[in-house]
Design a protein around this motif. Sequence first.
Motif, short mmCIF file in Angstrom:
data_model
loop_
_atom_site.label_atom_id
_atom_site.label_comp_id
_atom_site.label_asym_id
_atom_site.label_seq_id
_atom_site.Cartn_x
_atom_site.Cartn_y
_atom_site.Cartn_z
N ASP A 35 -38.07 -85.13 -61.26
CA ASP A 35 -36.85 -85.66 -60.64
C ASP A 35 -35.74 -84.63 -60.66
O ASP A 35 -34.96 -84.53 -59.71
CB ASP A 35 -36.39 -86.92 -61.37
CG ASP A 35 -37.29 -88.12 -61.10
OD1 ASP A 35 -38.14 -88.06 -60.19
OD2 ASP A 35 -37.14 -89.13 -61.81
N ASP A 36 -35.64 -83.87 -61.75
CA ASP A 36 -34.61 -82.84 -61.84
C ASP A 36 -34.78 -81.79 -60.74
O ASP A 36 -33.79 -81.32 -60.17
CB ASP A 36 -34.63 -82.17 -63.21
CG ASP A 36 -34.20 -83.12 -64.32
OD1 ASP A 36 -33.49 -84.11 -64.02
OD2 ASP A 36 -34.58 -82.87 -65.48
N ASP A 37 -36.03 -81.44 -60.43
CA ASP A 37 -36.29 -80.48 -59.35
C ASP A 37 -35.85 -81.05 -58.00
O ASP A 37 -35.28 -80.35 -57.17
CB ASP A 37 -37.77 -80.10 -59.30
CG ASP A 37 -38.26 -79.41 -60.56
OD1 ASP A 37 -37.47 -78.65 -61.17
OD2 ASP A 37 -39.42 -79.64 -60.95
N VAL A 38 -36.12 -82.33 -57.80
CA VAL A 38 -35.74 -83.00 -56.54
C VAL A 38 -34.22 -83.02 -56.41
O VAL A 38 -33.67 -82.68 -55.35
CB VAL A 38 -36.32 -84.42 -56.46
CG1 VAL A 38 -35.75 -85.18 -55.27
CG2 VAL A 38 -37.84 -84.38 -56.39
N ALA A 39 -33.53 -83.39 -57.49
CA ALA A 39 -32.07 -83.44 -57.44
C ALA A 39 -31.48 -82.05 -57.21
O ALA A 39 -30.55 -81.89 -56.42
CB ALA A 39 -31.52 -84.03 -58.74
N GLU A 40 -32.03 -81.06 -57.89
CA GLU A 40 -31.53 -79.69 -57.74
C GLU A 40 -31.77 -79.18 -56.32
O GLU A 40 -30.90 -78.55 -55.71
CB GLU A 40 -32.26 -78.79 -58.75
CG GLU A 40 -31.66 -77.43 -58.92
CD GLU A 40 -32.37 -76.63 -60.00
OE1 GLU A 40 -32.43 -75.40 -59.82
OE2 GLU A 40 -32.86 -77.20 -60.98
N ALA A 41 -32.94 -79.47 -55.77
CA ALA A 41 -33.26 -79.04 -54.40
C ALA A 41 -32.37 -79.75 -53.39
O ALA A 41 -31.84 -79.12 -52.46
CB ALA A 41 -34.73 -79.32 -54.10
N ALA A 42 -32.17 -81.06 -53.58
CA ALA A 42 -31.33 -81.82 -52.65
C ALA A 42 -29.89 -81.33 -52.69
O ALA A 42 -29.24 -81.19 -51.65
CB ALA A 42 -31.39 -83.31 -52.99
N THR A 43 -29.39 -81.04 -53.87
CA THR A 43 -28.02 -80.55 -54.01
C THR A 43 -27.86 -79.19 -53.34
O THR A 43 -26.91 -78.96 -52.58
CB THR A 43 -27.62 -80.47 -55.50
OG1 THR A 43 -27.71 -81.80 -56.06
CG2 THR A 43 -26.22 -79.94 -55.68
N ALA A 44 -28.78 -78.27 -53.61
CA ALA A 44 -28.69 -76.93 -53.03
C ALA A 44 -28.80 -76.97 -51.51
O ALA A 44 -28.00 -76.34 -50.81
CB ALA A 44 -29.77 -76.03 -53.62
N LEU A 45 -29.76 -77.72 -50.99
CA LEU A 45 -29.94 -77.78 -49.55
C LEU A 45 -28.77 -78.52 -48.90
O LEU A 45 -28.32 -78.14 -47.82
CB LEU A 45 -31.27 -78.45 -49.21
CG LEU A 45 -31.71 -78.42 -47.76
CD1 LEU A 45 -31.68 -77.01 -47.19
CD2 LEU A 45 -33.10 -79.02 -47.62
N GLY A 46 -28.26 -79.55 -49.55
CA GLY A 46 -27.08 -80.25 -49.04
C GLY A 46 -25.87 -79.33 -48.94
O GLY A 46 -25.15 -79.34 -47.93
N ARG A 47 -25.66 -78.51 -49.95
CA ARG A 47 -24.55 -77.55 -49.91
C ARG A 47 -24.75 -76.52 -48.80
O ARG A 47 -23.80 -76.14 -48.13
CB ARG A 47 -24.43 -76.83 -51.25
CG ARG A 47 -23.86 -77.70 -52.33
CD ARG A 47 -23.78 -76.94 -53.63
NE ARG A 47 -23.23 -77.79 -54.68
CZ ARG A 47 -23.33 -77.55 -55.97
NH1 ARG A 47 -23.96 -76.45 -56.38
NH2 ARG A 47 -22.82 -78.36 -56.84
N THR A 48 -25.98 -76.07 -48.63
CA THR A 48 -26.27 -75.11 -47.55
C THR A 48 -25.94 -75.72 -46.20
O THR A 48 -25.32 -75.07 -45.35
CB THR A 48 -27.75 -74.68 -47.61
OG1 THR A 48 -28.00 -74.02 -48.85
CG2 THR A 48 -28.12 -73.77 -46.45
N LEU A 49 -26.33 -76.97 -45.98
CA LEU A 49 -26.07 -77.63 -44.70
C LEU A 49 -24.58 -77.91 -44.51
O LEU A 49 -24.08 -77.83 -43.39
CB LEU A 49 -26.88 -78.91 -44.60
CG LEU A 49 -28.39 -78.71 -44.50
CD1 LEU A 49 -29.12 -80.04 -44.62
CD2 LEU A 49 -28.76 -78.02 -43.20
#
Length: 145
Positions: A35-49
Amino acid sequence: MQFVNEFSERQSQLFMLISTFLVRYQPPELQAPTDDDVAEAATALGRTLETAARGVIYDHRPASLPAERLVAALKPVLAEAGRGAGAAFERDAAIVLRRLADAVAETRATDQQNRRAFLDLLRRVIATPDSEPHGEPKPPPLIVP
């Protein structure tokens, strides 16, 4: 369902697209993301977008390798879904990814011992033939009064 309560139709579709992607995701080296990987990935990709929607090209990267792999696998899915939609799609996708990261945090808070509580929840809610072993769908449970 509280996570998608205030979504527009496109945001709801994006949430389902990303959730289905997460259920079907097969990591390249058989190391299942947490779950931590999912949250970290979602946060990073969200910031990129979010930065892309403002006209700035900057690739925010997650710190862990599993999250980085997840971002790399999710980017083409979102690119295909948003082809030709422009900044409005990027804003919607960023909102959905932020809400996804929040959903992971809330789910993890209810079951702190399970490092895959959110992913397990998605697998229970989004039943796909690909999510079952050997591609065979499980029959629905029969409730007898």
